[in-house]
Design an enzyme around this catalytic site. Sequence first.
Site, PDB file in Angstrom:
ATOM      1  N   HIS A  33      -1.829   7.333   7.422  1.00  0.00           N
ATOM      2  CA  HIS A  33      -0.944   8.307   6.765  1.00  0.00           C
ATOM      3  C   HIS A  33      -1.709   9.565   6.351  1.00  0.00           C
ATOM      4  CE1 HIS A  33       2.974   6.422   6.415  1.00  0.00           C
ATOM      5  NE2 HIS A  33       2.488   5.323   5.874  1.00  0.00           N
ATOM      6  N   HIS A  75      -3.085   1.054   8.192  1.00  0.00           N
ATOM      7  CA  HIS A  75      -1.768   1.702   8.088  1.00  0.00           C
ATOM      8  C   HIS A  75      -1.812   2.861   7.082  1.00  0.00           C
ATOM      9  CE1 HIS A  75       2.824   1.340   7.757  1.00  0.00           C
ATOM     10  NE2 HIS A  75       2.493   2.155   6.788  1.00  0.00           N
ATOM     11  N   GLU A  76      -2.404   2.609   5.916  1.00  0.00           N
ATOM     12  CA  GLU A  76      -2.410   3.645   4.865  1.00  0.00           C
ATOM     13  C   GLU A  76      -3.341   4.797   5.209  1.00  0.00           C
ATOM     14  OE1 GLU A  76      -0.036   3.444   2.984  1.00  0.00           O
ATOM     15  OE2 GLU A  76       0.404   1.326   3.195  1.00  0.00           O
ATOM     16  N   GLN A 110       3.013  10.156   1.054  1.00  0.00           N
ATOM     17  CA  GLN A 110       4.315   9.493   0.897  1.00  0.00           C
ATOM     18  C   GLN A 110       4.987   9.814  -0.434  1.00  0.00           C
ATOM     19  OE1 GLN A 110       2.650   5.452   2.204  1.00  0.00           O
ATOM     20  NE2 GLN A 110       4.754   5.440   2.985  1.00  0.00           N
ATOM     21  N   CYS A 159       7.194   0.243   6.240  1.00  0.00           N
ATOM     22  CA  CYS A 159       6.655   1.451   5.626  1.00  0.00           C
ATOM     23  C   CYS A 159       7.714   2.027   4.702  1.00  0.00           C
ATOM     24  CB  CYS A 159       6.293   2.462   6.715  1.00  0.00           C
ATOM     25  SG  CYS A 159       5.593   3.994   6.070  1.00  0.00           S
ATOM     26  N   LEU A 160       7.318   2.371   3.482  1.00  0.00           N
ATOM     27  CA  LEU A 160       8.285   2.921   2.530  1.00  0.00           C
ATOM     28  C   LEU A 160       8.912   4.207   3.052  1.00  0.00           C
ATOM     29  CD1 LEU A 160       6.528   2.385  -0.919  1.00  0.00           C
ATOM     30  CD2 LEU A 160       8.378   1.061   0.092  1.00  0.00           C
ATOM     31  N   GLY A 208       0.825  -1.195   0.000  1.00  0.00           N
ATOM     32  CA  GLY A 208       0.000   0.000   0.000  1.00  0.00           C
ATOM     33  C   GLY A 208       0.858   1.244   0.000  1.00  0.00           C
TER      34      GLY A 208
HETATM   35 NI    NI Z   1       3.456   3.545   5.534  1.00  0.00          NI
END
Ligand code: NI
Length: 180
Positions: free
Chosen positions: A142, A138-139, A52, A95-96, A47
């Site tokens: 953000h 999680h997404e 991000q 997480c990226l 995701g």
């Molecule tokens: Ni993340």
Amino acid sequence: MAVVDDIVVAPDKRLATECAPIEEVTDEIRALADHMLEDMYATEGCGLAAPQVGELVQLVVVDVDYTKGKRHPYVLVNPRIVVADGEERETGEGCLSFPGISVRVSRPSHVVVEARNLDGDLMRYEAKDNLMAVCLQHEIDHLHGVTMLDHLRPLQRAKMMREYQAALANGARPGETGDE
Ligand code: NI
């Protein structure tokens, strides 16, 4: 696994900012979704959220099932969690925006999410006890300036921040998650 260059990496104010709802799905938003999917697949993430890639709008892409080469992407416009319940489950998350680390995060095991798709239709997603349930939470976090580290108790958070600083110092790049 490829690394991509345009991912916003912590610490960065854009990862701690409330994102704006999308009023209309324009070509620009469609292009942003395509771009996010490209980055997500390139880094083998499940995701990605718009902040991000530096865009402070409520857009998320998710695909938890492309192991056999077949993609099942979801694009969620203005997603919101309408139900979050069930037993809390702890799983490892990466997480990226935090390359090089993965952390144990506890979240409700069952969620229902409502979102528009790129055609403007209102969609409802339900997930229980699986990667989708974790990934959605999680997404969507953000979009509200919340990262996986914000779910940790202070001591654990401090420890993971040190680990993260060390990973960065070692040259970790988005798409690298380290060991759990
Ligand atoms: Ni993340």
